[in-house]
Design a protein around this motif. Structure first.
Motif, PDB file in Angstrom:
ATOM      1  N   UNK A 181       0.821  -1.212   0.000  1.00  0.00           N
ATOM      2  CA  UNK A 181       0.000   0.000   0.000  1.00  0.00           C
ATOM      3  C   UNK A 181       0.849   1.253   0.000  1.00  0.00           C
ATOM      4  N   UNK A 182       0.692   2.069  -1.019  1.00  0.00           N
ATOM      5  CA  UNK A 182       1.340   3.379  -1.057  1.00  0.00           C
ATOM      6  C   UNK A 182       0.756   4.292   0.008  1.00  0.00           C
ATOM      7  N   UNK A 183      -0.539   4.208   0.226  1.00  0.00           N
ATOM      8  CA  UNK A 183      -1.187   5.073   1.225  1.00  0.00           C
ATOM      9  C   UNK A 183      -0.659   4.766   2.621  1.00  0.00           C
ATOM     10  N   UNK A 184      -0.538   3.493   2.970  1.00  0.00           N
ATOM     11  CA  UNK A 184      -0.003   3.139   4.282  1.00  0.00           C
ATOM     12  C   UNK A 184       1.423   3.648   4.432  1.00  0.00           C
ATOM     13  N   UNK A 185       2.230   3.488   3.385  1.00  0.00           N
ATOM     14  CA  UNK A 185       3.620   3.934   3.447  1.00  0.00           C
ATOM     15  C   UNK A 185       3.693   5.444   3.659  1.00  0.00           C
ATOM     16  N   UNK A 186       2.903   6.193   2.916  1.00  0.00           N
ATOM     17  CA  UNK A 186       2.918   7.647   3.077  1.00  0.00           C
ATOM     18  C   UNK A 186       2.408   8.049   4.460  1.00  0.00           C
ATOM     19  N   UNK A 187       1.449   7.310   4.979  1.00  0.00           N
ATOM     20  CA  UNK A 187       0.936   7.607   6.320  1.00  0.00           C
ATOM     21  C   UNK A 187       2.012   7.419   7.368  1.00  0.00           C
ATOM     22  N   UNK A 188       2.870   6.426   7.186  1.00  0.00           N
ATOM     23  CA  UNK A 188       3.990   6.227   8.104  1.00  0.00           C
ATOM     24  C   UNK A 188       4.976   7.377   7.980  1.00  0.00           C
ATOM     25  N   UNK A 189       5.322   7.755   6.752  1.00  0.00           N
ATOM     26  CA  UNK A 189       6.331   8.806   6.560  1.00  0.00           C
ATOM     27  C   UNK A 189       5.858  10.155   7.075  1.00  0.00           C
ATOM     28  N   UNK A 190       4.546  10.362   7.118  1.00  0.00           N
ATOM     29  CA  UNK A 190       4.022  11.642   7.588  1.00  0.00           C
ATOM     30  C   UNK A 190       3.526  11.589   9.036  1.00  0.00           C
ATOM     31  N   UNK A 191       3.779  10.476   9.709  1.00  0.00           N
ATOM     32  CA  UNK A 191       3.419  10.367  11.113  1.00  0.00           C
ATOM     33  C   UNK A 191       1.945  10.160  11.387  1.00  0.00           C
TER      34      UNK A 191
END
Length: 235
Positions: free
Chosen positions: A175-185
């Protein structure tokens, strides 16, 4: 230096500032990547973590016990050399994100997916300005072009070091969305793991846990956590 195949020859690994960032020295000798590039790192914290990995080696150097070193090598030797291609590959996950494909049944699994994934799709729409559509089943659904372009721009905005971490966050979770959610806290990497495994958890509850599968899942979870840690070290 070919330290990957050598026994430990150094007494001390030290993180130091260098031109362009930070590096690690073994008894005063600068570490290089497997492709013999200078190991120039973006943060002191990353250099200290990598130095600790080298200091922990006993006997033969074991790369599988040095996740930050391996990620940094990948960033310099691979990602930086073909950044656009890697970013394009990862951005493509946005067109078929895990969170957009839902179960057709049973009702409890549908509810679990909705409870876990809907808030992240809402976040993508409102915070990332990249609304995505969801569907039941596995038949491909076209996503808004503007959303795909926005997600792609975010991926291309990472540094090579960040992208090395994001690669694993996406590839392991699906998931790209999950990954971005991690990178943005927005979520922790541990939460990302749990959210990416809703279907597997459901199946395990129904049929029990296979030992081999559980061992593989444990390795994947650890790799995801290490990717999250490496991203945080990028500064």
């Amino acid at each position: 230096m070919s330290a990957w195949k050598a026994k430990r020859f150094w007494k001390q690994a030290v993180a130091e500032a260098c031109d362009g960032g930070f590096t690690v020295k073994l008894d005063g000798r600068a570490v290089k990547t497997p492709a013999r590039r200078p190991l120039v790192l973006p943060s002191l914290a990353m250099a200290q973590t990598i130095a600790a990995e080298w200091d922990a080696q006993q006997g033969m150097v074991k790369p599988d016990t040095m996740p930050a070193t391996r990620a940094a090598n990948s960033a310099l030797d691979k990602v930086a050399e073909q950044f656009a291609e890697v970013a394009d590959l990862l951005a493509a996950y946005g067109a078929s994100d895990l969170l957009c494909y839902r179960a057709t049944g049973p009702a409890e699994l549908i509810a679990r997916q909705a409870a876990g994934w809907d808030p992240l799709l809402d976040w993508s729409a409102t915070v990332l300005h990249a609304p995505l559509l969801s569907t039941q089943g596995v038949v491909h659904i076209a996503q808004p072009e503007a959303s795909i372009a926005r997600l792609s721009a975010l991926v291309h905005g990472f540094t090579p070091f960040q992208l090395a971490a994001v690669h694993d966050l996406i590839a392991i979770s699906g998931s790209l969305v999950l990954a971005l959610a991690v990178t943005q806290g927005r979520i922790s990497v541990e939460q990302a793991w749990d959210l990416s495994r809703i279907d597997e958890t459901w199946q395990n509850e129904l049929w029990g846990v296979d030992d081999e599968a559980a061992e593989l899942e444990s390795l994947k979870r650890q790799a995801l956590i290490e990717a999250g840690r490496f991203f945080a070290l990028c500064g």
